[in-house]
Design a protein around this motif. Structure first.
Motif, mmCIF file in Angstrom:
data_model
loop_
_atom_site.group_PDB
_atom_site.id
_atom_site.type_symbol
_atom_site.label_atom_id
_atom_site.label_comp_id
_atom_site.label_asym_id
_atom_site.label_seq_id
_atom_site.Cartn_x
_atom_site.Cartn_y
_atom_site.Cartn_z
ATOM 1 N N THR A 1 0.805 -1.222 0.000
ATOM 2 C CA THR A 1 0.000 0.000 0.000
ATOM 3 C C THR A 1 0.838 1.273 0.000
ATOM 4 O OG1 THR A 1 -0.156 -0.090 2.406
ATOM 5 C CG2 THR A 1 -1.946 -1.094 1.150
ATOM 6 N N SER A 2 2.128 1.175 0.212
ATOM 7 C CA SER A 2 2.958 2.386 0.189
ATOM 8 C C SER A 2 3.052 2.979 -1.224
ATOM 9 C CB SER A 2 4.357 2.101 0.730
ATOM 10 O OG SER A 2 5.028 1.190 -0.098
ATOM 11 N N SER A 3 2.738 2.204 -2.240
ATOM 12 C CA SER A 3 2.758 2.738 -3.604
ATOM 13 C C SER A 3 1.633 3.747 -3.827
ATOM 14 C CB SER A 3 2.660 1.608 -4.621
ATOM 15 O OG SER A 3 1.426 0.950 -4.498
ATOM 16 N N GLU A 4 0.661 3.785 -2.921
ATOM 17 C CA GLU A 4 -0.444 4.731 -3.046
ATOM 18 C C GLU A 4 -0.142 6.062 -2.366
ATOM 19 O OE1 GLU A 4 -3.816 2.717 -1.431
ATOM 20 O OE2 GLU A 4 -3.555 0.990 -2.738
ATOM 21 N N LEU A 5 0.970 6.134 -1.648
ATOM 22 C CA LEU A 5 1.322 7.342 -0.900
ATOM 23 C C LEU A 5 2.079 8.342 -1.754
ATOM 24 C CD1 LEU A 5 2.633 6.011 2.518
ATOM 25 C CD2 LEU A 5 0.536 7.250 2.089
ATOM 26 N N LYS A 6 1.770 9.615 -1.535
ATOM 27 C CA LYS A 6 2.548 10.716 -2.094
ATOM 28 C C LYS A 6 2.720 11.710 -0.964
ATOM 29 C CE LYS A 6 1.340 10.549 -6.959
ATOM 30 N NZ LYS A 6 0.842 11.304 -8.102
ATOM 31 N N LEU A 7 3.937 11.852 -0.484
ATOM 32 C CA LEU A 7 4.226 12.757 0.610
ATOM 33 C C LEU A 7 4.730 14.077 0.056
ATOM 34 C CD1 LEU A 7 6.113 10.244 2.929
ATOM 35 C CD2 LEU A 7 3.713 10.876 3.008
ATOM 36 N N GLU A 8 4.175 15.190 0.544
ATOM 37 C CA GLU A 8 4.551 16.519 0.072
ATOM 38 C C GLU A 8 5.465 17.196 1.078
ATOM 39 O OE1 GLU A 8 1.060 18.791 -0.658
ATOM 40 O OE2 GLU A 8 0.508 17.651 -2.439
ATOM 41 N N PHE A 9 6.480 17.895 0.567
ATOM 42 C CA PHE A 9 7.424 18.636 1.399
ATOM 43 C C PHE A 9 7.593 20.026 0.813
ATOM 44 C CE2 PHE A 9 8.380 14.214 2.034
ATOM 45 C CZ PHE A 9 8.569 14.115 3.402
ATOM 46 N N SER A 10 7.900 20.972 1.672
ATOM 47 C CA SER A 10 8.047 22.354 1.210
ATOM 48 C C SER A 10 9.385 22.617 0.521
ATOM 49 C CB SER A 10 7.851 23.335 2.371
ATOM 50 O OG SER A 10 8.797 23.061 3.391
ATOM 51 N N SER A 11 10.381 21.753 0.765
ATOM 52 C CA SER A 11 11.675 21.942 0.105
ATOM 53 C C SER A 11 12.304 20.593 -0.233
ATOM 54 C CB SER A 11 12.632 22.740 1.001
ATOM 55 O OG SER A 11 13.023 21.971 2.101
ATOM 56 N N LYS A 12 13.263 20.647 -1.135
ATOM 57 C CA LYS A 12 13.970 19.435 -1.559
ATOM 58 C C LYS A 12 14.785 18.861 -0.416
ATOM 59 C CE LYS A 12 17.467 20.099 -4.295
ATOM 60 N NZ LYS A 12 18.389 20.275 -5.438
ATOM 61 N N GLU A 13 15.389 19.728 0.386
ATOM 62 C CA GLU A 13 16.229 19.283 1.494
ATOM 63 C C GLU A 13 15.416 18.503 2.535
ATOM 64 O OE1 GLU A 13 16.296 22.486 0.300
ATOM 65 O OE2 GLU A 13 18.154 22.176 -0.829
ATOM 66 N N LEU A 14 14.197 18.971 2.816
ATOM 67 C CA LEU A 14 13.348 18.261 3.775
ATOM 68 C C LEU A 14 12.959 16.878 3.260
ATOM 69 C CD1 LEU A 14 11.003 21.125 5.016
ATOM 70 C CD2 LEU A 14 12.783 19.949 6.311
#
Length: 93
Positions: free
Chosen positions: A47-60
């Motif tokens: 089920t991790s293939s369904e995840l999309k995690l958003e971050f405010s920067s590339k470094e994070l």
């Protein structure tokens, strides 16, 4: 070990603005998706293939992947070259 790709999404051809495209995304990659025997669709038990995690920067995003021991591939966005044009340029040549 999980594999993921880190990228900055690009706008579609139907969009003119770039307001919503300032976030970096981690998207997990499934190794071998299977075929659902009933419907014939591609499916996976991971089920991790369904995840999309958003971050405010590339470094994070990179820091998160390293902290959680995730192998990742970094896809850098292509920089768009903007050429300023003037209506008068149509008549000066």
């Amino acid at each position: 070990m999980k594999k993921a790709k880190i990228y900055k999404p690009s706008k579609t051809a139907m969009q003119s603005g770039i307001k919503k495209f300032d976030k970096w995304i981690i998207e997990f990659i499934t190794e071998k998706p299977g075929i659902n025997p009933l419907m014939g669709w591609e499916s996976s038990t991971d089920t991790s293939s369904e995840l999309k995690l958003e971050f405010s920067s590339k470094e994070l995003a990179i820091e998160y992947a390293k902290k959680n021991k995730i192998n990742f591939e970094l896809i850098e966005p292509k920089i768009r070259k903007i050429v300023k044009k003037s209506y008068a340029d149509n008549f000066t040549k």
